[in-house]
Scaffold this active site. Structure first.
Site, PDB file in Angstrom:
ATOM      1  N   LYS A   9      -6.283   6.045  13.704  1.00 45.48           N
ATOM      2  CA  LYS A   9      -7.033   4.918  12.977  1.00 45.48           C
ATOM      3  C   LYS A   9      -8.450   5.153  12.840  1.00 45.48           C
ATOM      4  O   LYS A   9      -8.975   5.890  13.695  1.00 45.48           O
ATOM      5  CB  LYS A   9      -6.423   3.632  13.481  1.00 45.48           C
ATOM      6  CG  LYS A   9      -4.994   3.342  13.033  1.00 45.48           C
ATOM      7  CD  LYS A   9      -4.630   2.024  13.825  1.00 45.48           C
ATOM      8  CE  LYS A   9      -3.234   1.345  13.515  1.00 45.48           C
ATOM      9  NZ  LYS A   9      -3.158   0.403  14.179  1.00 45.48           N
ATOM     10  N   TYR A  49       0.710  -2.082   4.966  1.00 51.73           N
ATOM     11  CA  TYR A  49       0.666  -3.118   5.887  1.00 51.73           C
ATOM     12  C   TYR A  49       1.441  -4.316   5.008  1.00 51.73           C
ATOM     13  O   TYR A  49       1.163  -5.436   5.592  1.00 51.73           O
ATOM     14  CB  TYR A  49      -0.532  -3.570   6.433  1.00 51.73           C
ATOM     15  CG  TYR A  49      -0.948  -2.766   7.717  1.00 51.73           C
ATOM     16  CD1 TYR A  49       0.064  -2.402   8.827  1.00 51.73           C
ATOM     17  CD2 TYR A  49      -1.936  -1.992   7.590  1.00 51.73           C
ATOM     18  CE1 TYR A  49      -0.250  -1.431   9.770  1.00 51.73           C
ATOM     19  CE2 TYR A  49      -2.477  -1.000   8.614  1.00 51.73           C
ATOM     20  CZ  TYR A  49      -1.537  -1.094   9.690  1.00 51.73           C
ATOM     21  OH  TYR A  49      -1.827   0.099  10.836  1.00 51.73           O
ATOM     22  N   PHE A  57      -3.682 -11.865  11.099  1.00 49.21           N
ATOM     23  CA  PHE A  57      -4.416 -10.760  11.366  1.00 49.21           C
ATOM     24  C   PHE A  57      -4.631  -9.964   9.981  1.00 49.21           C
ATOM     25  O   PHE A  57      -5.153  -8.962  10.138  1.00 49.21           O
ATOM     26  CB  PHE A  57      -4.141 -10.141  12.536  1.00 49.21           C
ATOM     27  CG  PHE A  57      -2.652  -9.712  12.465  1.00 49.21           C
ATOM     28  CD1 PHE A  57      -2.345  -8.581  11.886  1.00 49.21           C
ATOM     29  CD2 PHE A  57      -1.685 -10.511  13.203  1.00 49.21           C
ATOM     30  CE1 PHE A  57      -0.992  -7.811  11.785  1.00 49.21           C
ATOM     31  CE2 PHE A  57      -0.390  -9.980  13.256  1.00 49.21           C
ATOM     32  CZ  PHE A  57      -0.025  -8.827  12.594  1.00 49.21           C
ATOM     33  N   ARG A  85       6.708   6.701  18.851  1.00 51.51           N
ATOM     34  CA  ARG A  85       6.014   5.217  19.242  1.00 51.51           C
ATOM     35  C   ARG A  85       5.974   5.061  20.825  1.00 51.51           C
ATOM     36  O   ARG A  85       5.396   4.753  21.338  1.00 51.51           O
ATOM     37  CB  ARG A  85       7.112   4.172  18.916  1.00 51.51           C
ATOM     38  CG  ARG A  85       6.891   4.080  17.368  1.00 51.51           C
ATOM     39  CD  ARG A  85       7.691   2.817  16.585  1.00 51.51           C
ATOM     40  NE  ARG A  85       7.440   1.643  16.873  1.00 51.51           N
ATOM     41  CZ  ARG A  85       6.325   0.898  16.317  1.00 51.51           C
ATOM     42  NH1 ARG A  85       5.802   1.138  15.380  1.00 51.51           N
ATOM     43  NH2 ARG A  85       6.128  -0.274  16.981  1.00 51.51           N
ATOM     44  N   THR A  91       2.026  -2.089  21.095  1.00 50.59           N
ATOM     45  CA  THR A  91       1.156  -2.652  20.292  1.00 50.59           C
ATOM     46  C   THR A  91      -0.090  -2.873  20.872  1.00 50.59           C
ATOM     47  O   THR A  91      -1.294  -2.771  20.361  1.00 50.59           O
ATOM     48  CB  THR A  91       1.642  -3.503  19.348  1.00 50.59           C
ATOM     49  OG1 THR A  91       2.860  -2.895  18.959  1.00 50.59           O
ATOM     50  CG2 THR A  91       0.940  -4.105  18.200  1.00 50.59           C
ATOM     51  N   ARG A 102      -2.409   4.642  23.462  1.00 48.81           N
ATOM     52  CA  ARG A 102      -2.873   3.253  23.641  1.00 48.81           C
ATOM     53  C   ARG A 102      -3.246   2.904  25.143  1.00 48.81           C
ATOM     54  O   ARG A 102      -4.259   2.080  25.426  1.00 48.81           O
ATOM     55  CB  ARG A 102      -1.971   2.199  22.998  1.00 48.81           C
ATOM     56  CG  ARG A 102      -2.156   2.415  21.427  1.00 48.81           C
ATOM     57  CD  ARG A 102      -0.943   1.390  20.850  1.00 48.81           C
ATOM     58  NE  ARG A 102      -1.080   1.286  19.613  1.00 48.81           N
ATOM     59  CZ  ARG A 102      -0.158   0.922  18.542  1.00 48.81           C
ATOM     60  NH1 ARG A 102       1.099   0.308  19.242  1.00 48.81           N
ATOM     61  NH2 ARG A 102      -0.291   0.908  17.316  1.00 48.81           N
ATOM     62  N   ASN A 112      -6.354  -0.455  18.189  1.00 49.33           N
ATOM     63  CA  ASN A 112      -5.194   0.328  18.900  1.00 49.33           C
ATOM     64  C   ASN A 112      -5.019   1.688  18.583  1.00 49.33           C
ATOM     65  O   ASN A 112      -4.000   2.183  18.828  1.00 49.33           O
ATOM     66  CB  ASN A 112      -4.176  -0.414  19.259  1.00 49.33           C
ATOM     67  CG  ASN A 112      -3.591  -0.874  17.800  1.00 49.33           C
ATOM     68  OD1 ASN A 112      -3.941  -0.173  16.858  1.00 49.33           O
ATOM     69  ND2 ASN A 112      -2.186  -1.595  17.945  1.00 49.33           N
ATOM     70  N   HIS A 115      -1.274   4.572  14.301  1.00 47.65           N
ATOM     71  CA  HIS A 115      -0.267   3.947  13.889  1.00 47.65           C
ATOM     72  C   HIS A 115       1.075   4.866  13.868  1.00 47.65           C
ATOM     73  O   HIS A 115       0.789   6.091  13.611  1.00 47.65           O
ATOM     74  CB  HIS A 115      -0.562   3.586  12.333  1.00 47.65           C
ATOM     75  CG  HIS A 115       0.951   3.240  11.445  1.00 47.65           C
ATOM     76  ND1 HIS A 115       1.448   2.082  11.649  1.00 47.65           N
ATOM     77  CD2 HIS A 115       1.821   3.720  10.722  1.00 47.65           C
ATOM     78  CE1 HIS A 115       2.648   1.939  10.752  1.00 47.65           C
ATOM     79  NE2 HIS A 115       2.712   3.131  10.378  1.00 47.65           N
ATOM     80  N   GLU A 126       6.833   5.303   4.146  1.00 49.72           N
ATOM     81  CA  GLU A 126       5.289   5.553   4.641  1.00 49.72           C
ATOM     82  C   GLU A 126       4.893   7.013   4.386  1.00 49.72           C
ATOM     83  O   GLU A 126       3.715   7.101   3.899  1.00 49.72           O
ATOM     84  CB  GLU A 126       5.196   5.217   5.996  1.00 49.72           C
ATOM     85  CG  GLU A 126       5.291   3.493   6.350  1.00 49.72           C
ATOM     86  CD  GLU A 126       5.412   3.108   7.703  1.00 49.72           C
ATOM     87  OE1 GLU A 126       4.714   4.049   8.541  1.00 49.72           O
ATOM     88  OE2 GLU A 126       5.295   1.882   7.996  1.00 49.72           O
TER      89      GLU A 126
HETATM   90  P1  IDP Z   1       2.604  -1.314  15.740  1.00 49.58           P
HETATM   91  O1  IDP Z   1       1.178  -0.942  15.040  1.00 49.58           O
HETATM   92  O2  IDP Z   1       2.520  -1.072  17.357  1.00 49.58           O
HETATM   93  O3  IDP Z   1       3.754  -0.969  15.003  1.00 49.58           O
HETATM   94  P2  IDP Z   1       2.360  -4.094  14.291  1.00 49.58           P
HETATM   95  O4  IDP Z   1       3.312  -5.181  14.820  1.00 49.58           O
HETATM   96  O5  IDP Z   1       3.511  -3.433  13.313  1.00 49.58           O
HETATM   97  O6  IDP Z   1       2.283  -2.816  15.452  1.00 49.58           O
HETATM   98  O7  IDP Z   1       1.364  -4.395  13.626  1.00 49.58           O
HETATM   99  C1  IDP Z   1       0.622  -3.575  12.935  1.00 49.58           C
HETATM  100  C2  IDP Z   1      -0.849  -3.371  13.520  1.00 49.58           C
HETATM  101  O8  IDP Z   1      -1.459  -4.692  13.160  1.00 49.58           O
HETATM  102  C3  IDP Z   1      -1.104  -3.214  14.842  1.00 49.58           C
HETATM  103  O9  IDP Z   1      -1.146  -1.974  15.174  1.00 49.58           O
HETATM  104  C4  IDP Z   1      -2.558  -3.691  14.905  1.00 49.58           C
HETATM  105  O10 IDP Z   1      -3.582  -2.977  14.571  1.00 49.58           O
HETATM  106  C5  IDP Z   1      -2.548  -4.899  13.963  1.00 49.58           C
HETATM  107  N1  IDP Z   1      -2.373  -6.215  14.831  1.00 49.58           N
HETATM  108  C6  IDP Z   1      -0.765  -6.839  15.243  1.00 49.58           C
HETATM  109  N2  IDP Z   1      -1.261  -7.716  15.741  1.00 49.58           N
HETATM  110  C7  IDP Z   1      -2.162  -8.024  15.830  1.00 49.58           C
HETATM  111  C8  IDP Z   1      -2.934  -9.240  16.087  1.00 49.58           C
HETATM  112  O11 IDP Z   1      -2.505 -10.297  16.703  1.00 49.58           O
HETATM  113  N3  IDP Z   1      -4.279  -9.430  16.037  1.00 49.58           N
HETATM  114  C9  IDP Z   1      -4.882  -8.276  15.322  1.00 49.58           C
HETATM  115  N4  IDP Z   1      -4.312  -7.387  15.054  1.00 49.58           N
HETATM  116  C10 IDP Z   1      -3.048  -6.970  15.002  1.00 49.58           C
HETATM  117 MG    MG Z   2       4.157  -1.639  12.933  1.00 48.00          MG
END
Ligand code: IDP
Ligand code: MG
Length: 149
Positions: A9, A49, A57, A85, A91, A102, A112, A115, A126
């Site tokens: 990212k 997304y 968010f 993962r 996350t 992370r 974070n 992805h 994807e």
């Molecule tokens: P992942 O990347 O671990 O699969 P997901 O739940 O799919 O996590 O969320 C996608 C991305 O959205 C996260 O990696 C993060 O960048 C962002 N994200 C998820 N939840 C939040 C939040 O509560 N605040 C801000 N960004 C978030």
């Molecule tokens: Mg995800």
């Protein structure tokens, strides 16, 4: 063999962690079959997304992902989804295990670093969102017999 889409990212690219992050997947044995640097446009970010469209968010997430270049990789390997993962970590970086990307480099969920696809089906979808079949290189790696049984 599963396929997963990895995105290094914008925060990770800006912080000079691209090589460090790619190194971890490569050392694990995952095979790079596609890789490029690009600045994601809004349309592609919203498509990638889409599952989070209704979340509070979402707008900030799209702005973050289009804000600066990313490096995208298509990786292939046995259990590539779960392995990638685990290498990425939880996350929320504050909850991610030390030793994960992370857990070693992140603090906040909105920064974070990386992805990784969350299912076999999403891995296929994807990868196709970011790479054409012609972009992908289905190469035979000489060490494969020492990585794959
Ligand atoms: P992942 O990347 O671990 O699969 P997901 O739940 O799919 O996590 O969320 C996608 C991305 O959205 C996260 O990696 C993060 O960048 C962002 N994200 C998820 N939840 C939040 C939040 O509560 N605040 C801000 N960004 C978030
Ligand atoms: Mg995800």
């Amino acid at each position: 063999m599963e396929r997963t889409l990895i995105i290094v990212k914008p925060d990770a690219v800006q912080r000079g962690l691209t090589g460090e992050i790619i190194k971890r997947f490569e050392a694990r044995g995952l095979k790079i079959i596609g890789m490029k640097l690009l600045q994601v446009n809004r349309e592609l970010a919203e498509k990638h997304y889409a599952v989070h469209r209704e979340r509070p968010f979402f707008a900030g997430l799209v702005e973050y992902i289009i804000s600066a270049p990313v490096v995208v990789l298509a990786l292939e390997g046995t259990d590539a989804i779960a392995a990638a993962r685990a290498t990425i970590g939880a996350t929320k970086p504050a909850e991610a295990a030390p030793g994960s990307i992370r857990g070693d480099y992140g603090l906040e969920i909105g920064r974070n670093l990386v992805h990784g696809s969350d299912s076999v089906e999403n891995g296929v979808i994807e990868v196709a969102n970011f790479f054409t079949e012609a972009d992908l290189c289905g190469w035979s790696r000489d060490v494969d017999r020492w990585v794959f049984e």
